[in-house]
Scaffold this motif. Structure first.
Motif: not given
Length: 256
Positions: A49-71
């Motif tokens: 959720l905090v973006g330390i790990f990136r899952p192999q599949k699935g969707t994760v969004q926090l306030l509409g943002r994807i953790p590993w695609e956000t600065s």
């Protein structure tokens, strides 16, 4: 308003344990707890959720943002992870540790302002650690250090707080203090997702609880729906007795 959304999450460590079939929605201002046996994937889920790990599949969004695609800086304004395993490299003072929480709100050339300092001192007062403001962080007890780390998260002023077993092994007074601080944060509009070692603390604090086992979220619901003898027996593979708290009416679990 939905603030966290997880759909069909799958994550696997190299050659090892995996999270699978995780689906979860958390609303703004909700206090969501996670319980489960050791090794069931609770902390791993927070790190995704905090973006330390990136899952192999699935969707994760926090306030509409994807953790590993956000600065990192942008994510640090949205979510913070409060862990009992906080080990700074140097022996900073308590004030310096808490001031680190203001970094996402500062420009590269600006230092902390008078307003930042007021926020830092207020957060230390809230967690009962203002008296340690000039102490070196490593001179404090483990319980005192955890409250300082909570102060650091408070001054970061994120919409979402992820809490990883912050109350584990604390004495009753400090469990009560931390619990009351988290209640006040929720009342102020913060969204909290917290892993709990103690089922009864989770039951007392949370709006909803998710139960994890073997990398899956096997049940979610309000405390009376989750903290039952059947659910706990199936989750922890041991017998429980569940009673009603005489004041709050919340369920209390005891080993049989």
């Amino acid at each position: 308003m939905e603030i966290v959304r997880i759909e069909n999450l799958f994550f696997q460590y190299r050659g090892g344990f995996s999270l699978k079939n995780i689906n979860l929605s958390v609303k703004k201002g909700e206090f969501f707890g996670i319980i489960g046996p050791n090794g069931s994937g609770k902390t791993t889920l927070l790190k995704i959720l905090v973006g330390i790990f990136r899952p192999q599949k699935g969707t994760v969004q926090l306030l509409g943002r994807i953790p590993w695609e956000t600065s990192r800086k942008e994510m640090a304004k949205i979510v913070t992870l409060v862990s009992q395993d906080f080990f700074p490299s140097y022996d900073f003072s308590v004030k310096e540790i808490v001031e680190m929480g203001r970094l996402p709100h500062l420009s590269l050339l600006s230092g902390t302002s008078r307003k930042d300092e007021e926020i830092v001192l207020k957060s230390l007062e809230l967690t009962g650690t203002l008296k340690f403001v000039d102490r070196n962080f490593w001179t404090l007890s483990s319980g005192e250090r955890r409250k300082v780390v909570l102060s650091k998260a408070i001054v970061q002023d994120t919409e979402i707080l992820l809490i990883d077993e912050l109350t584990a092994h604390l004495d009753y007074n400090n469990v009560s203090l931390v619990g009351n601080v988290l209640k006040r944060l929720k009342e102020s509009g913060k969204t909290i997702i917290s892993v709990f070692h103690d089922i009864n603390v989770a039951s007392a604090l949370c709006d909803r609880i998710g139960v994890m086992k073997n990398g899956e979220m096997i049940k979610t619901g309000a405390p009376p729906e989750v903290v039952t003898e059947e659910v706990l027996r199936n989750t922890f593979e041991t017998e429980f007795v569940v009673l009603e708290h005489p004041v709050t009416g919340r369920p209390l679990a005891f080993l049989k």
